[in-house]
Design a protein around this motif. Structure first.
Motif, PDB file in Angstrom:
ATOM      1  N   GLY A 345       0.832  -1.200   0.000  1.00  0.00           N
ATOM      2  CA  GLY A 345       0.000   0.000   0.000  1.00  0.00           C
ATOM      3  C   GLY A 345       0.858   1.238   0.000  1.00  0.00           C
ATOM      4  N   MET A 346       2.122   1.070  -0.443  1.00  0.00           N
ATOM      5  CA  MET A 346       3.153   2.112  -0.454  1.00  0.00           C
ATOM      6  C   MET A 346       3.446   2.638   0.953  1.00  0.00           C
ATOM      7  SD  MET A 346       3.476   5.180  -3.223  1.00  0.00           S
ATOM      8  CE  MET A 346       5.016   6.048  -3.476  1.00  0.00           C
ATOM      9  N   GLN A 347       2.854   1.966   1.978  1.00  0.00           N
ATOM     10  CA  GLN A 347       3.053   2.367   3.383  1.00  0.00           C
ATOM     11  C   GLN A 347       2.565   3.788   3.639  1.00  0.00           C
ATOM     12  OE1 GLN A 347       7.074  -0.321   3.318  1.00  0.00           O
ATOM     13  NE2 GLN A 347       7.176   1.494   4.598  1.00  0.00           N
ATOM     14  N   PHE A 348       1.761   4.299   2.711  1.00  0.00           N
ATOM     15  CA  PHE A 348       1.253   5.663   2.856  1.00  0.00           C
ATOM     16  C   PHE A 348      -0.057   5.790   2.102  1.00  0.00           C
ATOM     17  CE2 PHE A 348       0.665   9.986   1.392  1.00  0.00           C
ATOM     18  CZ  PHE A 348       0.901  10.729   2.543  1.00  0.00           C
ATOM     19  N   GLY A 349      -1.079   6.314   2.757  1.00  0.00           N
ATOM     20  CA  GLY A 349      -2.347   6.506   2.084  1.00  0.00           C
ATOM     21  C   GLY A 349      -3.432   6.888   3.063  1.00  0.00           C
ATOM     22  N   ILE A 350      -4.658   6.879   2.577  1.00  0.00           N
ATOM     23  CA  ILE A 350      -5.825   7.215   3.396  1.00  0.00           C
ATOM     24  C   ILE A 350      -6.853   6.108   3.211  1.00  0.00           C
ATOM     25  CG2 ILE A 350      -7.658   8.904   3.838  1.00  0.00           C
ATOM     26  CD1 ILE A 350      -5.875  10.988   2.457  1.00  0.00           C
ATOM     27  N   GLU A 351      -7.278   5.530   4.321  1.00  0.00           N
ATOM     28  CA  GLU A 351      -8.318   4.509   4.254  1.00  0.00           C
ATOM     29  C   GLU A 351      -9.348   4.756   5.347  1.00  0.00           C
ATOM     30  OE1 GLU A 351      -7.505   0.366   2.776  1.00  0.00           O
ATOM     31  OE2 GLU A 351      -5.616   0.753   3.802  1.00  0.00           O
ATOM     32  N   ILE A 352     -10.578   5.038   4.921  1.00  0.00           N
ATOM     33  CA  ILE A 352     -11.723   5.128   5.832  1.00  0.00           C
ATOM     34  C   ILE A 352     -12.773   4.193   5.268  1.00  0.00           C
ATOM     35  CG2 ILE A 352     -13.456   6.635   6.886  1.00  0.00           C
ATOM     36  CD1 ILE A 352     -11.581   8.988   6.339  1.00  0.00           C
ATOM     37  N   PRO A 353     -12.967   3.025   5.887  1.00  0.00           N
ATOM     38  CA  PRO A 353     -13.873   2.015   5.331  1.00  0.00           C
ATOM     39  C   PRO A 353     -15.236   2.593   4.972  1.00  0.00           C
ATOM     40  CG  PRO A 353     -12.692   1.122   7.212  1.00  0.00           C
ATOM     41  CD  PRO A 353     -12.349   2.581   7.150  1.00  0.00           C
ATOM     42  N   GLY A 354     -15.652   2.317   3.741  1.00  0.00           N
ATOM     43  CA  GLY A 354     -16.944   2.807   3.273  1.00  0.00           C
ATOM     44  C   GLY A 354     -16.907   4.189   2.662  1.00  0.00           C
ATOM     45  N   PHE A 355     -15.771   4.894   2.809  1.00  0.00           N
ATOM     46  CA  PHE A 355     -15.691   6.265   2.306  1.00  0.00           C
ATOM     47  C   PHE A 355     -14.545   6.457   1.312  1.00  0.00           C
ATOM     48  CE2 PHE A 355     -18.011   6.669   6.266  1.00  0.00           C
ATOM     49  CZ  PHE A 355     -19.048   7.525   5.911  1.00  0.00           C
ATOM     50  N   ILE A 356     -13.345   6.118   1.724  1.00  0.00           N
ATOM     51  CA  ILE A 356     -12.193   6.370   0.857  1.00  0.00           C
ATOM     52  C   ILE A 356     -11.126   5.309   1.060  1.00  0.00           C
ATOM     53  CG2 ILE A 356     -11.091   7.897   2.556  1.00  0.00           C
ATOM     54  CD1 ILE A 356     -10.023   9.539   0.164  1.00  0.00           C
ATOM     55  N   LYS A 357     -10.484   4.960  -0.026  1.00  0.00           N
ATOM     56  CA  LYS A 357      -9.363   4.021  -0.006  1.00  0.00           C
ATOM     57  C   LYS A 357      -8.407   4.475  -1.098  1.00  0.00           C
ATOM     58  CE  LYS A 357      -8.309  -0.784  -1.213  1.00  0.00           C
ATOM     59  NZ  LYS A 357      -8.899  -2.053  -1.669  1.00  0.00           N
ATOM     60  N   TRP A 358      -7.301   5.108  -0.687  1.00  0.00           N
ATOM     61  CA  TRP A 358      -6.387   5.676  -1.676  1.00  0.00           C
ATOM     62  C   TRP A 358      -4.944   5.596  -1.192  1.00  0.00           C
ATOM     63  CZ3 TRP A 358      -2.793   9.627  -1.468  1.00  0.00           C
ATOM     64  CH2 TRP A 358      -2.205   9.973  -2.710  1.00  0.00           C
ATOM     65  N   SER A 359      -4.063   5.324  -2.128  1.00  0.00           N
ATOM     66  CA  SER A 359      -2.624   5.369  -1.908  1.00  0.00           C
ATOM     67  C   SER A 359      -1.971   5.728  -3.240  1.00  0.00           C
ATOM     68  CB  SER A 359      -2.096   4.014  -1.417  1.00  0.00           C
ATOM     69  OG  SER A 359      -0.684   3.966  -1.525  1.00  0.00           O
ATOM     70  N   PRO A 360      -0.842   6.424  -3.221  1.00  0.00           N
ATOM     71  CA  PRO A 360      -0.154   6.710  -4.486  1.00  0.00           C
ATOM     72  C   PRO A 360       0.190   5.461  -5.282  1.00  0.00           C
ATOM     73  CG  PRO A 360       0.796   8.017  -2.703  1.00  0.00           C
ATOM     74  CD  PRO A 360      -0.152   7.044  -2.072  1.00  0.00           C
ATOM     75  N   VAL A 361       0.301   4.319  -4.606  1.00  0.00           N
ATOM     76  CA  VAL A 361       0.651   3.080  -5.317  1.00  0.00           C
ATOM     77  C   VAL A 361      -0.448   2.657  -6.285  1.00  0.00           C
ATOM     78  CG1 VAL A 361      -0.325   1.314  -3.758  1.00  0.00           C
ATOM     79  CG2 VAL A 361       1.852   0.886  -4.903  1.00  0.00           C
ATOM     80  N   SER A 362      -1.653   3.209  -6.107  1.00  0.00           N
ATOM     81  CA  SER A 362      -2.758   2.877  -7.020  1.00  0.00           C
ATOM     82  C   SER A 362      -2.485   3.360  -8.438  1.00  0.00           C
ATOM     83  CB  SER A 362      -4.072   3.474  -6.508  1.00  0.00           C
ATOM     84  OG  SER A 362      -3.995   4.889  -6.448  1.00  0.00           O
ATOM     85  N   TRP A 363      -1.573   4.333  -8.595  1.00  0.00           N
ATOM     86  CA  TRP A 363      -1.198   4.795  -9.934  1.00  0.00           C
ATOM     87  C   TRP A 363      -0.397   3.726 -10.682  1.00  0.00           C
ATOM     88  CZ3 TRP A 363       0.900   9.793  -7.319  1.00  0.00           C
ATOM     89  CH2 TRP A 363      -0.179  10.598  -6.931  1.00  0.00           C
ATOM     90  N   ARG A 364       0.250   2.842  -9.925  1.00  0.00           N
ATOM     91  CA  ARG A 364       1.064   1.770 -10.526  1.00  0.00           C
ATOM     92  C   ARG A 364       0.332   0.431 -10.534  1.00  0.00           C
ATOM     93  NH1 ARG A 364       3.292  -2.078 -12.305  1.00  0.00           N
ATOM     94  NH2 ARG A 364       5.529  -2.540 -12.401  1.00  0.00           N
ATOM     95  N   TYR A 365      -0.429   0.168  -9.475  1.00  0.00           N
ATOM     96  CA  TYR A 365      -1.142  -1.105  -9.349  1.00  0.00           C
ATOM     97  C   TYR A 365      -2.631  -0.845  -9.152  1.00  0.00           C
ATOM     98  CZ  TYR A 365       3.422  -3.290  -8.676  1.00  0.00           C
ATOM     99  OH  TYR A 365       4.710  -3.731  -8.851  1.00  0.00           O
ATOM    100  N   PRO A 366      -3.464  -1.118 -10.158  1.00  0.00           N
ATOM    101  CA  PRO A 366      -4.914  -0.932  -9.992  1.00  0.00           C
ATOM    102  C   PRO A 366      -5.474  -1.768  -8.845  1.00  0.00           C
ATOM    103  CG  PRO A 366      -4.351  -1.296 -12.308  1.00  0.00           C
ATOM    104  CD  PRO A 366      -3.111  -1.583 -11.507  1.00  0.00           C
ATOM    105  N   LYS A 367      -4.923  -2.955  -8.666  1.00  0.00           N
ATOM    106  CA  LYS A 367      -5.336  -3.828  -7.562  1.00  0.00           C
ATOM    107  C   LYS A 367      -4.195  -3.827  -6.538  1.00  0.00           C
ATOM    108  CE  LYS A 367      -8.118  -6.829 -10.596  1.00  0.00           C
ATOM    109  NZ  LYS A 367      -7.913  -6.087 -11.847  1.00  0.00           N
TER     110      LYS A 367
END
Length: 408
Positions: A345-367
């Motif tokens: 998860g790039m060891q950095f991101g924002i996760e609030i279940p049901g609201f947001i799930k984001w990390s810069p690694v999502s630019w490289r890995y869709p899953k």
């Protein structure tokens, strides 16, 4: 050579822009405190000298030495400044638009650009304090803030005897990064506390060298599961990211890593499969070596599934989730569930279940984290048990996954 010099120059100009904007906030807010403004430049120069020294003394013979400290200082310095840059640049756009409007209407007095507002600089500094505090928390506490995530997955063709099978998945231990035995033992105790039938480890036991695991052997030997502990190799396990004195030394390191896995009680699967038995039924557990898009591709799925029945229930361990998108989901033999890690998860991101799930690694890995389903096949990507390079975790905590398989 010219291309490298241009890139270095652009990077230096970018850093200069970040520092210049950051200084504007301090300058506006602390107009009369000269020592604070001087302190800003002293701190910035110290950081860049420290980072430059780290890169100049970097050695591929021991690539992890002091690297974590270097990354920490760089992130701790730059991320808050980027927040300031974003806020003040936005203010500058508005100041410029206001200046153009005043010029067009003939209402401009004094300098072309209106003065910076103290409130905006205060806002920028307050906002920049949030990632600063978050990074400090991530370095001192977040990297051992283990959390347990549970998923239940139902399958039409799961053998009845395996209905309710529980699997604990861990990934990316990166033993060369640990620095607190007591907290690590707490994490291992949490794994055992899940009392799962099976423990599956999906790669990256070490950062570069097999000897990194030696201080933590007794801790990980405590892992127990009635149906066994199985493992695969990740991209860092091969020692590809450091310079070895000889091919023989690198080969010896790999042999030692195999022995370490065996001593831990991990049954290492290298492009092969085993049958898991419960009652009179079996399911197939498949393990491939690392296969990643843009990374080493030692994995051979065709070899790993040799002699398997097309209709059997299959679980695949493959370190890199890009393997699922590139090969597994379209593979000729239907693989019901794939377990991966790798991204952290790039060891950095924002996760609030049901609201947001984001990390810069999502630019490289869709899953990049959690459970996915595509073409009737499931993929679970574990966020990792350990940490690498940056010695912390901010918003993306170390993960212990418990998967329960159910028959529909």
């Amino acid at each position: 050579m010219v291309t490298i010099l241009i890139r270095v120059l652009l990077f230096v100009l970018f850093l200069s822009l970040i520092d210049w904007y950051s200084y504007q906030a301090f300058k506006t807010l602390f107009r009369d405190q000269t020592w604070i403004k001087i302190g800003f430049w002293v701190f910035s120069v110290f950081v860049y000298l420290f980072v430059a020294y780290g890169f100049l003394t970097f050695s591929r013979v021991n690539p992890t030495q002091n690297f974590g400290r270097l990354i920490s200082v760089l992130v701790l310095s730059l991320l808050p400044k980027l927040i300031i840059l974003a806020v003040l640049f936005g203010e500058d756009v508005l100041r410029f638009v206001a200046a153009l409007f005043q010029s067009a209407t003939g209402n401009r007095e004094g300098d072309f650009m209106p003065d910076r507002r103290k409130f905006v600089s205060q806002t920028a500094l307050v906002l920049s304090a949030i990632p600063f505090i978050g990074i400090l928390h991530g370095v001192f506490y977040g990297k051992y803030r283990y959390r347990i995530l549970k998923h239940t997955i139902a399958f039409d063709d799961l053998p009845e005897e395996f209905d309710g099978l529980t699997i604990t998945q861990i990934s990316d231990i990166h033993s060369g990064s640990f620095d607190d035995k007591k907290k690590l033992e707490y994490g291992v105790d949490l794994i055992n506390a899940q009392e799962s039938d099976l423990i599956l480890f999906t790669g990256d036991l070490v950062n570069n060298q097999s000897k990194e695991m030696e201080p933590w052997m007794d801790t990980f030997k405590k892992l127990k599961a009635p149906m066994g502990i199985y493992s695969i190799l990740g991209n860092h396990d091969y020692g590809d990211y450091m310079t070895w004195p000889s091919k023989e030394a690198k080969k010896a390191n790999m042999e030692h890593l195999y022995n370490v896995q065996a001593e831990l009680g991990f049954k290492l699967l290298r492009n092969e499969n085993v049958k898991l038995q419960k009652g009179g039924a079996t399911i197939d557990l498949i393990g491939v070596e690392n296969w990643g898009k843009g990374f080493a591709q030692y994995g051979d799925l065709n070899k790993a599934v040799e002699n398997l029945d097309d209709k059997s229930f299959k679980i695949l361990m493959s370190h890199d989730p890009s393997h699922f998108d590139e090969v597994v989901k379209k593979f000729s033999k239907f693989i019901h569930l794939t377990l991966s890690g790798h991204t952290h998860g790039m060891q950095f991101g924002i996760e609030i279940p049901g609201f947001i799930k984001w990390s810069p690694v999502s630019w490289r890995y869709p899953k990049w984290a959690g459970l996915y389903r595509e073409l009737g096949r499931y993929l679970h990507v574990n966020r990792g048990f350990g940490f690498l390079a940056f010695p912390g975790r901010v918003g993306i905590w170390p993960e212990i996954t418990v998967l329960e398989l159910k028959k529909k």
